[in-house]
Every structure is written in C-alpha cells, then in structure tokens.
Design a protein around this motif. Sequence first.
Motif, PDB file in Angstrom:
ATOM      1  N   ALA A   1      -4.402  -8.848  -2.686  1.00  0.00           N
ATOM      2  CA  ALA A   1      -5.269  -9.582  -1.650  1.00  0.00           C
ATOM      3  C   ALA A   1      -4.538 -10.811  -0.823  1.00  0.00           C
ATOM      4  O   ALA A   1      -4.590 -10.771   0.504  1.00  0.00           O
ATOM      5  CB  ALA A   1      -6.512 -10.070  -2.236  1.00  0.00           C
ATOM      6  N   GLY A   2      -3.765 -11.285  -1.537  1.00  0.00           N
ATOM      7  CA  GLY A   2      -2.753 -12.289  -1.000  1.00  0.00           C
ATOM      8  C   GLY A   2      -2.064 -11.628   0.035  1.00  0.00           C
ATOM      9  O   GLY A   2      -1.677 -12.230   1.169  1.00  0.00           O
ATOM     10  N   ALA A   3      -1.367 -10.798  -0.157  1.00  0.00           N
ATOM     11  CA  ALA A   3      -0.506  -9.954   0.457  1.00  0.00           C
ATOM     12  C   ALA A   3      -1.207  -9.396   1.813  1.00  0.00           C
ATOM     13  O   ALA A   3      -0.447  -9.526   2.940  1.00  0.00           O
ATOM     14  CB  ALA A   3       0.387  -8.903  -0.362  1.00  0.00           C
ATOM     15  N   ASP A   4      -2.367  -8.997   1.729  1.00  0.00           N
ATOM     16  CA  ASP A   4      -2.913  -8.386   2.851  1.00  0.00           C
ATOM     17  C   ASP A   4      -3.039  -9.607   3.796  1.00  0.00           C
ATOM     18  O   ASP A   4      -3.354  -9.498   5.030  1.00  0.00           O
ATOM     19  CB  ASP A   4      -4.215  -7.819   2.309  1.00  0.00           C
ATOM     20  CG  ASP A   4      -4.189  -6.336   1.578  1.00  0.00           C
ATOM     21  OD1 ASP A   4      -3.170  -5.906   1.389  1.00  0.00           O
ATOM     22  OD2 ASP A   4      -5.198  -5.890   1.333  1.00  0.00           O
ATOM     23  N   LEU A   5      -3.769 -10.660   3.369  1.00  0.00           N
ATOM     24  CA  LEU A   5      -4.155 -11.560   4.039  1.00  0.00           C
ATOM     25  C   LEU A   5      -2.826 -12.129   4.858  1.00  0.00           C
ATOM     26  O   LEU A   5      -2.742 -12.526   6.108  1.00  0.00           O
ATOM     27  CB  LEU A   5      -4.481 -12.900   3.214  1.00  0.00           C
ATOM     28  CG  LEU A   5      -5.795 -12.596   2.613  1.00  0.00           C
ATOM     29  CD1 LEU A   5      -6.453 -13.931   1.824  1.00  0.00           C
ATOM     30  CD2 LEU A   5      -7.019 -12.549   3.947  1.00  0.00           C
TER      31      LEU A   5
ATOM     32  N   ASN B   1       4.613  -8.401  -5.291  1.00  0.00           N
ATOM     33  CA  ASN B   1       3.476  -8.417  -4.328  1.00  0.00           C
ATOM     34  C   ASN B   1       3.261  -9.353  -3.209  1.00  0.00           C
ATOM     35  O   ASN B   1       2.782  -8.979  -2.221  1.00  0.00           O
ATOM     36  CB  ASN B   1       2.056  -7.955  -5.229  1.00  0.00           C
ATOM     37  CG  ASN B   1       2.464  -6.832  -6.147  1.00  0.00           C
ATOM     38  OD1 ASN B   1       3.265  -5.987  -6.112  1.00  0.00           O
ATOM     39  ND2 ASN B   1       1.519  -6.480  -6.893  1.00  0.00           N
ATOM     40  N   ILE B   2       3.472 -10.511  -3.587  1.00  0.00           N
ATOM     41  CA  ILE B   2       3.432 -11.572  -2.244  1.00  0.00           C
ATOM     42  C   ILE B   2       4.840 -11.903  -1.818  1.00  0.00           C
ATOM     43  O   ILE B   2       4.912 -11.869  -0.418  1.00  0.00           O
ATOM     44  CB  ILE B   2       2.620 -12.692  -3.107  1.00  0.00           C
ATOM     45  CG1 ILE B   2       1.031 -12.490  -3.420  1.00  0.00           C
ATOM     46  CG2 ILE B   2       2.870 -13.894  -2.020  1.00  0.00           C
ATOM     47  CD1 ILE B   2       0.362 -13.429  -4.051  1.00  0.00           C
TER      48      ILE B   2
ATOM     49  N   SER C   1      -5.464  -9.678  -7.085  1.00  0.00           N
ATOM     50  CA  SER C   1      -5.591 -10.917  -6.242  1.00  0.00           C
ATOM     51  C   SER C   1      -4.226 -10.986  -5.653  1.00  0.00           C
ATOM     52  O   SER C   1      -4.152 -11.329  -4.536  1.00  0.00           O
ATOM     53  CB  SER C   1      -5.573 -12.167  -7.379  1.00  0.00           C
ATOM     54  OG  SER C   1      -6.907 -12.166  -8.019  1.00  0.00           O
ATOM     55  N   SER C   2      -3.036 -10.474  -6.344  1.00  0.00           N
ATOM     56  CA  SER C   2      -1.691 -10.533  -5.717  1.00  0.00           C
ATOM     57  C   SER C   2      -1.590  -9.504  -4.429  1.00  0.00           C
ATOM     58  O   SER C   2      -1.236  -9.939  -3.129  1.00  0.00           O
ATOM     59  CB  SER C   2      -0.722 -10.063  -6.651  1.00  0.00           C
ATOM     60  OG  SER C   2      -0.656  -8.728  -7.033  1.00  0.00           O
TER      61      SER C   2
ATOM     62  N   ALA D   1       5.321  -2.084  -5.071  1.00  0.00           N
ATOM     63  CA  ALA D   1       4.159  -3.108  -5.611  1.00  0.00           C
ATOM     64  C   ALA D   1       4.172  -2.911  -7.037  1.00  0.00           C
ATOM     65  O   ALA D   1       4.279  -1.728  -7.740  1.00  0.00           O
ATOM     66  CB  ALA D   1       3.017  -2.784  -5.123  1.00  0.00           C
ATOM     67  N   GLU D   2       3.977  -3.839  -7.838  1.00  0.00           N
ATOM     68  CA  GLU D   2       3.601  -3.917  -9.178  1.00  0.00           C
ATOM     69  C   GLU D   2       1.918  -3.678  -9.179  1.00  0.00           C
ATOM     70  O   GLU D   2       1.192  -3.835  -8.575  1.00  0.00           O
ATOM     71  CB  GLU D   2       3.793  -5.172  -9.965  1.00  0.00           C
ATOM     72  CG  GLU D   2       5.030  -5.784 -10.152  1.00  0.00           C
ATOM     73  CD  GLU D   2       5.794  -4.711 -11.278  1.00  0.00           C
ATOM     74  OE1 GLU D   2       5.288  -3.871 -12.032  1.00  0.00           O
ATOM     75  OE2 GLU D   2       7.045  -4.732 -11.414  1.00  0.00           O
TER      76      GLU D   2
END
Length: 329
Positions: free
Chosen positions: A164-168, A102-103, A161-162, A84-85
């Motif tokens: 969090a998006g990946a987690d979702l 990251n996404i 935010s990136s 990840a960055e």
Amino acid sequence: MNTYLITGGAGFIGSNFIIFMLKKYTNIRIINLDKLTYAGNLQNLKVIENDKRYKFIQGDVCDKELVLELFKKNDINYVVHFAAESHVDRSIKNPEIFIKTNIMGTVNLLNCSKNAWLKENKWKIGVKYIQISTDEVYGSLGREGYFTEKTPLNPHSPYSSSKAGADLLVKSYFDTYNMPVNITRCSNNYGPHQFLEKLIPLTINNCLNHKCIPIYGDGLNVRDWLYVEDHCKAIDKVVNNGKEGEIYNIGGHNEKFNIDIVKKIISYINENVDKDVTEKLIRYVKDRKGHDKRYGIDAKKIKKELSWYPEVSFEIGIKETIKWYLDNK
C-alpha cells in the motif's frame, strides 16, 4: 522496437509475463532485473533464455547505481515492476525485509525512472511505469461487497502495508511530476512457476509427498482466484492502453473457500495420480495473525475501459496447474 524493463522477472507472475510478451510480440526487447532470492528461478525462463530479444541482469531494485546504469545504456519505454517480497507469513516474522524491498526498492526505481525520463522539464512520449500490486492493500471484506478502485486502503499485514505504501508513492509521482504511471491490483494468482510456499503449489507438493497439508483456522477464508496467463493479458492491456494515473483492479470471478481449494486438489490427485492421497492429509492449525477473511474484486473498470475479461475458468485452470507441477517435479 520497444524496450521493457521487467523487475522480478524470474518469479512467478513475472516469468509468465515475459514468456507471454515474447510469444505475442516480435518487435520488443525485454530486460529482466531480478535479485534471484528464494522465489526467483531462472528455470522458469528456460524456454526463452536464448532469445536475442531477452536479457537477464542479476541485481537488486534497491541498487541505485545499477538501475541508473540500465537506463543510461538502454532506451527503456516501459517499466513493469513485479519485484516484491510477497509472502504474508514471512512479513509477520521479518517486516524489515518487506519495507526495504517493497518500499525502498520502489522509490529507487521511481527516482531512477524519473531521472532518466525527465528532459528539459518535459516527459518523453511513450514512457510508462506499471506498478504490479495486490488486492490485499484494501484489507478484508465481509460476506458481501467487492473491492473497487475507490475502496480505501486498509492493509492488515506488514506485507500488504508495504505494498500500500509503495502504491501511494507511485500515485504521488503522477500527482507531483505528471509521470505516466498505472497501478494494477490483482486477486490471488495461480498457475505454472509459483513457489511452493503458496497455497495451491504447497497443497500439490504435499499431496505428492504424502505430507500433512496445514489449513489456517477453519479454512473458510475466501479468495478470488485468477489464472496467471489471464493476469498477464490484463497487464499487457494496461501497459498499452491504460489511462495515465489510473488504477485497475484485476480479478478472476472465482471466489473459493481455502478448504475447498485443498479438497479439489486432493480429489484430482486421488482420482488421477495416487489413490493413497485423501483428505486425511488435512491438518487444521492455529490461524494466521491478522488473517483477512475475504477478498473479492470488482473488475468492471478494466472490462469497460480496456475490454479485458478472464478467459480461463477455475475448473480448467486448476487442472492445468496440477498437470504442470506433475510434469515439473
């Protein structure tokens, strides 16, 4: 012999995890996929580079053909996704790179994993995907309270935010495909191999070179600090015993003001290395945009379910960290 695909294994936490796992287990294989960007360094893995159970592949998690080929050629049992960055300041200046790695990188890894594991609409037994995330996805806390696994996501930087998006996305693969996954969210790590842009190694390096140490705002932002080997032990427990689909918070119970961290490092170096290093090196600078005030982890869940506890106190861990940087200038 279980095979692990570790992404970002030449970075800070990834390299520590690989070394820890190969030291603990004799019956595993590790494939390390790392792009070797600025924060990736194969010197971090010097002690195990000739281990027959270890293989390094230079490549990008966004490279679909490469990742698919790795699954075709190897019977992979676990994917542990560190790549990840991760630097907030860099994400403020260039958000696009964070979205891509990251996404999009996570989506590619998830899809390639799903395609490799799916067989006649049933999942193979013993295959699991672990997403290594961060407490920053929860946003910022006030003076009281802690992040739990049920705290709503409220990220404030392009980096968080990136993540969090990946987690979702990872959660959606469990909900949609019943894909065996776990997500771990850790507090700030410190220890050997960390890149010099982060607070603790930056402070150590600037002290040794008599450079100014920049402190954002008033220096009273609070972070919970976790020694990296304790984090590795927690991930190992999640890999082997974490309940599928669950999120686990991992914290060190070491909340500190940023300014106190810096002063502690200065004090140690002044007393043990260089008397010319003093608090005169501290420079207060304009605060970071969207700077979260406090992070604090509630780690009751992983303690109760997986019997994990942080073992290294901050007083011991910070001294070991400083000594490592002194020995590895």
